[in-house]
Design an enzyme around this catalytic site. Structure first.
Site, mmCIF file in Angstrom:
data_model
loop_
_atom_site.group_PDB
_atom_site.id
_atom_site.type_symbol
_atom_site.label_atom_id
_atom_site.label_comp_id
_atom_site.label_asym_id
_atom_site.label_seq_id
_atom_site.Cartn_x
_atom_site.Cartn_y
_atom_site.Cartn_z
ATOM 1 N N GLY A 2 45.369 29.398 41.567
ATOM 2 C CA GLY A 2 46.321 28.893 40.420
ATOM 3 C C GLY A 2 46.202 29.636 39.484
ATOM 4 O O GLY A 2 47.393 29.468 38.452
ATOM 5 N N ASP A 8 54.847 34.383 40.415
ATOM 6 C CA ASP A 8 53.578 34.623 39.915
ATOM 7 C C ASP A 8 53.684 36.361 39.834
ATOM 8 O O ASP A 8 53.240 36.835 38.559
ATOM 9 C CB ASP A 8 52.322 34.196 40.800
ATOM 10 C CG ASP A 8 51.958 32.863 40.659
ATOM 11 O OD1 ASP A 8 52.563 32.400 39.816
ATOM 12 O OD2 ASP A 8 51.108 32.761 41.651
ATOM 13 N N GLY A 41 47.066 33.075 39.203
ATOM 14 C CA GLY A 41 47.889 34.271 39.377
ATOM 15 C C GLY A 41 47.220 35.370 39.737
ATOM 16 O O GLY A 41 47.533 36.664 39.654
ATOM 17 N N SER A 46 45.977 36.334 42.712
ATOM 18 C CA SER A 46 46.711 37.384 43.942
ATOM 19 C C SER A 46 47.821 38.320 43.282
ATOM 20 O O SER A 46 48.130 39.337 43.718
ATOM 21 C CB SER A 46 47.220 36.331 45.203
ATOM 22 O OG SER A 46 48.178 35.602 44.381
ATOM 23 N N ALA A 47 48.800 37.677 42.438
ATOM 24 C CA ALA A 47 50.059 38.290 41.852
ATOM 25 C C ALA A 47 49.328 39.690 41.177
ATOM 26 O O ALA A 47 49.996 40.870 41.093
ATOM 27 C CB ALA A 47 50.798 37.551 41.235
ATOM 28 N N PRO A 60 39.445 35.586 38.741
ATOM 29 C CA PRO A 60 40.283 35.013 39.883
ATOM 30 C C PRO A 60 39.741 33.739 40.178
ATOM 31 O O PRO A 60 38.667 33.219 40.463
ATOM 32 C CB PRO A 60 40.049 36.022 40.881
ATOM 33 C CG PRO A 60 39.858 37.415 40.088
ATOM 34 C CD PRO A 60 38.749 36.933 38.943
#
Length: 277
Positions: A56, A103, A58, A60-61, A53
């Site tokens: 930019g 995302d 992705g 969180s998605a 993580p």
């Protein structure tokens, strides 16, 4: 009652702590959307996997998509992929304020996608392509707030509508040309378009010194194109290479000669198997 999160993802330093409040809101939005009542029975959420993580990339998605799928299985909701995607899109609001939807769609369906959102609806299609895409993804180690950056870009649109309209027009032209370049296997043209896209992102004020250093050094080391990706003002940049051999050389070059490149990963998209690490 309620839920706790046990986050074991191999994140860049500071990411999990900085994103904790946004993550809490994102998870609540998913629970509420799926009508999961945690007032009596609590829930423990454990996050893991190989994705690192950082802003930019992705993450969180991936978080809210995996949560939606896990809840579907645990509570026998039998969600379709479209329903998983919608739940994740709702959750992304906790991280992004006003998410684009790209995302969570990519995280749900995978592969190489062409995506747009019009009149509140998402439209996407799998991109058919001929040549492998050899990518070097470079992390600055800086965790940016997507909500804040999106808010600043919105202010730019409101205060300089003509400039924003011109940028949007060029964006759309680049997207159409890039889609054709990918379909035709024209990687040099794709790289050139990535460079043009980065210049637009500079105009949107979402770059930073570290990203500029990475993008410029990638080009100096022979990348076909390089641009920031995602939120900006930190996060990641992406460079396109001609081959796996060049990808390895570029990754090593950035690691050894670019102080702003705190994390360097190699990814590829293959025509027969979609996106893979």
């Amino acid at each position: 009652p309620g839920w706790v999160v046990d986050d074991h993802r191999p994140a860049v330093p500071g990411y999990i702590v900085k994103k904790a409040e946004e993550q809490k809101l994102a998870h609540k939005l998913v629970f509420d959307h799926l009508k999961i009542d945690l007032s009596k029975d609590g829930l423990s959420v454990r996050l893991g996997g190989g994705l690192v993580p950082s802003s930019g990339i992705g993450a969180s998605a991936s978080d809210v998509v995996s949560l939606s799928r896990a809840l579907s299985e645990m509570y026998n909701l039998n969600l379709t992929e479209e329903q998983v995607n919608l739940a994740a899109f709702t959750g992304e609001g906790g991280y992004h304020g006003t998410p684009s939807g790209v995302d969570n769609t990519a995280a749900t369906f995978g592969g190489l996608l062409e995506y747009r959102r019009e009149a509140g609806k998402s439209h996407f299609a799998k991109i058919q392509f001929r040549e492998p895409l050899w990518l070097v993804v470079v992390g600055t180690g800086i965790t940016a707030s997507t909500t804040n950056v999106v808010g600043d870009v919105r202010k730019l649109r409101e205060t300089q509508p003509k400039k924003f309209a011109q940028i949007t027009k060029e964006y759309n032209e680049i997207v159409a040309a890039a889609s054709a370049a990918i379909a035709n296997g024209d990687l040099r043209e794709l790289g050139r378009l990535m460079n043009r896209n980065h210049s637009l992102l500079q105009q949107l004020t979402v770059s930073c010194d570290e990203l500029e250093s990475i993008v410029n050094r990638s080009r100096e080391l022979g990348a076909l194109g390089a641009k920031l990706s995602g939120t900006g003002r930190g996060g990641i940049a992406v460079a396109l290479c001609t081959s796996e051999k060049q990808q390895i050389a570029l990754a090593e070059g950035l690691t050894n000669t670019c102080p702003a490149a705190k994390f360097v990963w190699k990814y590829s998209c293959q025509p027969t198997v979609g996106a893979k690490l």
